[in-house]
Design a protein around this motif. Structure first.
Motif, PDB file in Angstrom:
ATOM      1  N   LEU A  92       0.849  -1.197   0.000  1.00 28.11           N
ATOM      2  CA  LEU A  92       0.000   0.000   0.000  1.00 28.11           C
ATOM      3  C   LEU A  92       0.884   1.246   0.000  1.00 28.11           C
ATOM      4  O   LEU A  92       1.223   1.782   1.061  1.00 28.11           O
ATOM      5  CB  LEU A  92      -0.914  -0.004   1.228  1.00 28.11           C
ATOM      6  CG  LEU A  92      -1.846  -1.204   1.391  1.00 28.11           C
ATOM      7  CD1 LEU A  92      -2.570  -1.130   2.721  1.00 28.11           C
ATOM      8  CD2 LEU A  92      -2.845  -1.262   0.245  1.00 28.11           C
ATOM      9  N   TYR A 100       5.811   4.158  -4.226  1.00 29.89           N
ATOM     10  CA  TYR A 100       5.432   3.551  -5.504  1.00 29.89           C
ATOM     11  C   TYR A 100       6.542   3.674  -6.543  1.00 29.89           C
ATOM     12  O   TYR A 100       6.915   2.679  -7.192  1.00 29.89           O
ATOM     13  CB  TYR A 100       4.153   4.193  -6.040  1.00 29.89           C
ATOM     14  CG  TYR A 100       3.806   3.732  -7.439  1.00 29.89           C
ATOM     15  CD1 TYR A 100       3.418   2.420  -7.687  1.00 29.89           C
ATOM     16  CD2 TYR A 100       3.907   4.604  -8.527  1.00 29.89           C
ATOM     17  CE1 TYR A 100       3.124   1.983  -8.968  1.00 29.89           C
ATOM     18  CE2 TYR A 100       3.623   4.180  -9.815  1.00 29.89           C
ATOM     19  CZ  TYR A 100       3.228   2.870 -10.025  1.00 29.89           C
ATOM     20  OH  TYR A 100       2.958   2.440 -11.301  1.00 29.89           O
ATOM     21  N   ASP A 281      -6.597   7.565   0.172  1.00 28.30           N
ATOM     22  CA  ASP A 281      -6.822   6.615  -0.914  1.00 28.30           C
ATOM     23  C   ASP A 281      -5.483   6.163  -1.495  1.00 28.30           C
ATOM     24  O   ASP A 281      -4.576   6.982  -1.709  1.00 28.30           O
ATOM     25  CB  ASP A 281      -7.655   7.239  -2.032  1.00 28.30           C
ATOM     26  CG  ASP A 281      -9.086   7.512  -1.607  1.00 28.30           C
ATOM     27  OD1 ASP A 281      -9.619   6.733  -0.792  1.00 28.30           O
ATOM     28  OD2 ASP A 281      -9.668   8.508  -2.077  1.00 28.30           O
ATOM     29  N   THR A 282      -5.386   4.872  -1.757  1.00 28.30           N
ATOM     30  CA  THR A 282      -4.201   4.332  -2.418  1.00 28.30           C
ATOM     31  C   THR A 282      -4.630   3.120  -3.234  1.00 28.30           C
ATOM     32  O   THR A 282      -5.822   2.927  -3.490  1.00 28.30           O
ATOM     33  CB  THR A 282      -3.111   3.957  -1.390  1.00 28.30           C
ATOM     34  OG1 THR A 282      -1.924   3.557  -2.088  1.00 28.30           O
ATOM     35  CG2 THR A 282      -3.557   2.858  -0.462  1.00 28.30           C
ATOM     36  N   VAL A 283      -3.671   2.326  -3.656  1.00 28.24           N
ATOM     37  CA  VAL A 283      -3.974   1.082  -4.366  1.00 28.24           C
ATOM     38  C   VAL A 283      -3.223  -0.065  -3.707  1.00 28.24           C
ATOM     39  O   VAL A 283      -2.147   0.139  -3.137  1.00 28.24           O
ATOM     40  CB  VAL A 283      -3.593   1.163  -5.864  1.00 28.24           C
ATOM     41  CG1 VAL A 283      -4.458   2.175  -6.594  1.00 28.24           C
ATOM     42  CG2 VAL A 283      -2.111   1.506  -6.030  1.00 28.24           C
ATOM     43  N   ASP A 284      -3.795  -1.237  -3.776  1.00 31.59           N
ATOM     44  CA  ASP A 284      -3.148  -2.434  -3.261  1.00 31.59           C
ATOM     45  C   ASP A 284      -2.388  -3.070  -4.423  1.00 31.59           C
ATOM     46  O   ASP A 284      -2.997  -3.572  -5.370  1.00 31.59           O
ATOM     47  CB  ASP A 284      -4.196  -3.408  -2.705  1.00 31.59           C
ATOM     48  CG  ASP A 284      -3.561  -4.569  -1.954  1.00 31.59           C
ATOM     49  OD1 ASP A 284      -2.544  -5.108  -2.441  1.00 31.59           O
ATOM     50  OD2 ASP A 284      -4.084  -4.937  -0.888  1.00 31.59           O
ATOM     51  N   LEU A 285      -1.068  -3.025  -4.351  1.00 30.46           N
ATOM     52  CA  LEU A 285      -0.250  -3.521  -5.457  1.00 30.46           C
ATOM     53  C   LEU A 285      -0.275  -5.045  -5.552  1.00 30.46           C
ATOM     54  O   LEU A 285       0.104  -5.601  -6.590  1.00 30.46           O
ATOM     55  CB  LEU A 285       1.191  -3.033  -5.289  1.00 30.46           C
ATOM     56  CG  LEU A 285       1.378  -1.511  -5.325  1.00 30.46           C
ATOM     57  CD1 LEU A 285       2.835  -1.162  -5.077  1.00 30.46           C
ATOM     58  CD2 LEU A 285       0.902  -0.924  -6.642  1.00 30.46           C
ATOM     59  N   HIS A 288      -4.219  -5.487  -6.866  1.00 30.45           N
ATOM     60  CA  HIS A 288      -4.549  -4.575  -7.970  1.00 30.45           C
ATOM     61  C   HIS A 288      -5.965  -4.021  -7.820  1.00 30.45           C
ATOM     62  O   HIS A 288      -6.765  -4.027  -8.764  1.00 30.45           O
ATOM     63  CB  HIS A 288      -4.392  -5.276  -9.325  1.00 30.45           C
ATOM     64  CG  HIS A 288      -2.999  -5.723  -9.609  1.00 30.45           C
ATOM     65  ND1 HIS A 288      -2.010  -4.860 -10.014  1.00 30.45           N
ATOM     66  CD2 HIS A 288      -2.418  -6.946  -9.508  1.00 30.45           C
ATOM     67  CE1 HIS A 288      -0.880  -5.526 -10.179  1.00 30.45           C
ATOM     68  NE2 HIS A 288      -1.099  -6.791  -9.861  1.00 30.45           N
ATOM     69  N   ALA A 289      -6.238  -3.535  -6.612  1.00 27.63           N
ATOM     70  CA  ALA A 289      -7.549  -2.951  -6.324  1.00 27.63           C
ATOM     71  C   ALA A 289      -7.352  -1.642  -5.564  1.00 27.63           C
ATOM     72  O   ALA A 289      -6.317  -1.422  -4.925  1.00 27.63           O
ATOM     73  CB  ALA A 289      -8.386  -3.925  -5.493  1.00 27.63           C
ATOM     74  N   ASP A 290      -8.343  -0.754  -5.649  1.00 25.60           N
ATOM     75  CA  ASP A 290      -8.308   0.456  -4.846  1.00 25.60           C
ATOM     76  C   ASP A 290      -8.335   0.083  -3.374  1.00 25.60           C
ATOM     77  O   ASP A 290      -8.950  -0.932  -2.980  1.00 25.60           O
ATOM     78  CB  ASP A 290      -9.494   1.355  -5.177  1.00 25.60           C
ATOM     79  CG  ASP A 290      -9.405   1.944  -6.589  1.00 25.60           C
ATOM     80  OD1 ASP A 290      -8.277   2.065  -7.097  1.00 25.60           O
ATOM     81  OD2 ASP A 290     -10.456   2.264  -7.170  1.00 25.60           O
TER      82      ASP A 290
END
Length: 325
Positions: A92, A100, A281-285, A288-290
């Protein structure tokens, strides 16, 4: 004089190797400790609670209190780490941070704990390198000073105003940015060149942008030039005992990439600390989901005050480059 900073925020140590250090420079360790203390964490409610002594251990390049002229290597041990606070950041990434981009650049092999090599922690060895540069410049009567010139929309804030806006942001789980004005006096006219690689402003900008969280660098009136006429922006010349000076210094001591003999003045803008305790807000690497992220750990609600010796250090290294040291 070239320098390479190494280490990560939660590794065993951070440090710097300097090449091209002139031989015979007396190492004033009391002065160096004072510079390190100005940046050190855990000494104010306005900063991170991480406590590091930031004691410098010199491994090479110094003998009997003076530089030898061979590569000088110094390390600073990390003694107060809490790596567990950063376990989620592998998947995250923090908005605004280099999590990132670091993962992408290094294929996921980067040390993410505490920001790794992207952490403000690496400014400690930078301050040591700058302190050494200051000792060299002291012999040439060059002085460097920095001050907070803007914070949270307030120009030239007093210490009380700085404390108020920082504590207000901290209480809300947020952070604030600001800007530092750096002034270099004692530089002769004629240093630098208009070309890439030797341009005075370019050399300073490169050193400043190597400081984590710096997002803008300007000189003299900077972006204010966009609002002026030539009659307002120009710095009139005059003679003082045969020496050429200017009555104003809108150019910040530089014309055509070359120093003009007036004080060199630059402003360095720092973004607000990305690590805030509010939900973001971020993304789960991995999936691959918000995703949502609440950051744990110890972080500065504002890094600007602790950045003063860091900016001075970067300026000192830039001046040494200009002087061919």
């Amino acid at each position: 004089m070239r320098h390479i900073i190494f280490g990560e925020s939660h590794g065993p140590a951070i440090g710097v190797t300097l090449e091209g250090v002139p031989a015979g420079i007396p190492l004033d360790m009391e002065f160096i400790r004072g510079e390190m203390a100005r940046r050190a964490p855990g000494r104010s409610p306005l900063a991170t609670t991480r406590r590091e002594k930031d004691e410098v251990r010199i491994l090479s390049g110094v003998f009997e209190g003076k530089t030898t002229g061979t590569p000088l290597c110094a390390i600073i041990e990390n003694t107060d780490t809490r790596s567990g606070d950063y376990a989620k950041l592998r998947e995250l990434p923090r908005p605004g941070h280099a999590d990132y981009t670091g993962i992408v650049r290094y294929g996921g092999y980067n040390d993410y704990r505490g920001g790794g090599h992207f952490s403000g922690r690496i400014t400690a060895p930078l301050v040591f390198a700058g302190a050494l540069a200051k000792l060299i410049l002291r012999m040439r009567n060059v002085t460097i000073s920095a001050e907070v010139c803007r914070m949270a929309g307030v120009d030239d804030p007093t210490p009380e105003q700085q404390e108020a806006v920082i504590l207000a942001a901290k209480a809300e789980g947020d952070s604030v940015g600001g800007a530092v004005r750096c002034t270099v006096t004692g530089l002769p006219a004629g240093l630098g060149a208009p070309d890439y690689g030797e341009n005075t402003e370019g050399i300073f900008a490169q050193q400043m942008f190597a400081i984590p969280a710096v997002k803008a660098v300007s000189f003299g009136a900077g972006f204010g030039f966009a609002d002026l006429r030539g009659s307002q922006a120009n710095d009139p010349f005059y003679l003082d005992g045969g020496a050429v000076h200017t009555r104003t210094n809108h150019a910040g001591g530089v014309n055509g990439g070359i120093t003009n003999g007036m004080p060199l003045v630059c402003q360095v803008a720092f973004r607000p600390t990305p690590s805030i305790s509010r939900e973001q807000d971020t993304v789960d690497l991995r999936t691959h989901a918000d995703a949502k992220l609440v950051i744990k750990g110890r972080h500065d609600p504002c890094i600007v005050q602790r950045a003063l010796p860091v900016v001075e250090a970067a300026a000192a290294l830039a001046v040494c480059q200009l002087l061919g040291i």
